[in-house]
Design a protein around this motif. Sequence first.
Motif, short mmCIF file in Angstrom:
data_model
loop_
_atom_site.label_atom_id
_atom_site.label_comp_id
_atom_site.label_asym_id
_atom_site.label_seq_id
_atom_site.Cartn_x
_atom_site.Cartn_y
_atom_site.Cartn_z
N LEU A 1 0.84 -1.19 0.00
CA LEU A 1 0.00 0.00 0.00
C LEU A 1 0.88 1.24 0.00
O LEU A 1 0.53 2.25 -0.60
N PHE A 2 2.01 1.15 0.70
CA PHE A 2 3.03 2.20 0.64
C PHE A 2 4.33 1.67 1.20
O PHE A 2 4.35 0.71 1.98
N VAL A 3 5.42 2.31 0.78
CA VAL A 3 6.75 1.99 1.31
C VAL A 3 7.45 3.29 1.71
O VAL A 3 7.57 4.21 0.90
N ILE A 4 7.86 3.35 2.96
CA ILE A 4 8.75 4.40 3.43
C ILE A 4 10.15 3.81 3.38
O ILE A 4 10.48 2.91 4.16
N GLY A 5 10.95 4.26 2.43
CA GLY A 5 12.28 3.68 2.24
C GLY A 5 13.35 4.72 2.47
O GLY A 5 13.74 5.45 1.55
N VAL A 6 13.82 4.80 3.72
CA VAL A 6 14.81 5.83 4.06
C VAL A 6 15.99 5.26 4.86
O VAL A 6 16.43 5.86 5.84
N PRO A 7 16.53 4.09 4.44
CA PRO A 7 17.68 3.57 5.18
C PRO A 7 18.87 4.54 5.12
O PRO A 7 19.07 5.21 4.09
N VAL A 8 19.61 4.57 6.20
CA VAL A 8 20.74 5.49 6.32
C VAL A 8 22.04 4.72 6.23
O VAL A 8 22.11 3.56 6.63
N GLY A 9 23.07 5.34 5.70
CA GLY A 9 24.39 4.70 5.74
C GLY A 9 25.13 4.77 4.41
O GLY A 9 24.66 5.35 3.44
N PHE A 10 26.29 4.11 4.40
CA PHE A 10 27.21 4.22 3.27
C PHE A 10 27.33 2.93 2.46
O PHE A 10 27.97 2.92 1.41
N VAL A 11 26.73 1.85 2.94
CA VAL A 11 26.82 0.57 2.21
C VAL A 11 25.42 0.13 1.81
O VAL A 11 24.67 -0.40 2.63
N GLY A 12 25.06 0.40 0.60
CA GLY A 12 23.78 -0.07 0.08
C GLY A 12 22.59 0.83 0.32
O GLY A 12 21.54 0.63 -0.30
N ALA A 13 22.73 1.82 1.19
CA ALA A 13 21.57 2.65 1.53
C ALA A 13 21.10 3.47 0.33
O ALA A 13 19.94 3.43 -0.07
#
Length: 212
Positions: A153-165
Amino acid sequence: MYIQKPMEIENKSMDIIDESLKDVNFEGLDLQIARRMIHTTGDVDYRHIISFKNNFSAQALEAIKNGGTIYSDTNMIIAGVNKPALAAASCDIITLVSDKDLAAKAKERGTTRSLIAIEEAVHRGIRMFAIGNAPTALFRLIELIREGKCDPLFVIGVPVGFVGAAESKEELRTVDVPQITTVGTKGGSNVAASIINAILYENNRQDIYATK
């Protein structure tokens, strides 16, 4: 002297934030979400890295109005969500990253608990997602969407960081689902929680007006 009254502090903060937002074109709930994200991080540069896609705000508000379970990839997101507002929306929020059986499965497969947990969340039929920490969870969710195993229905996609974010968020932006992301390395559990709270506050505000 310094400001001590909580509401006065928040109102002053929002005035400063609103001044910074004059050079962008957020409106309605998009604007309220952006304000909350900046308020949470203390970083006005967020106004240039927030990406809304596929009518995220309206779709997320509608989903929350209908109640249900939001899946979070961290306990920190859960801690940051306003519980009375969540309850008023007839929603709950869970994470599975601490589940011992799933942790054992992750060890056996040689992957992260976050990845295994997102698979389990999808298996349980959860369709609202908030990911603020683990790119592996977001990458796996994208795979499941493309495999036709999940229709969020929705995705909040806000991962933090330097590897893959940054890469996981860029990949999410290629998928046709209601979503909000941050461009680059910035994000985090506090940011994800602020987005959920902005939607919950709007839901509760509309409910109050509807009863008048």
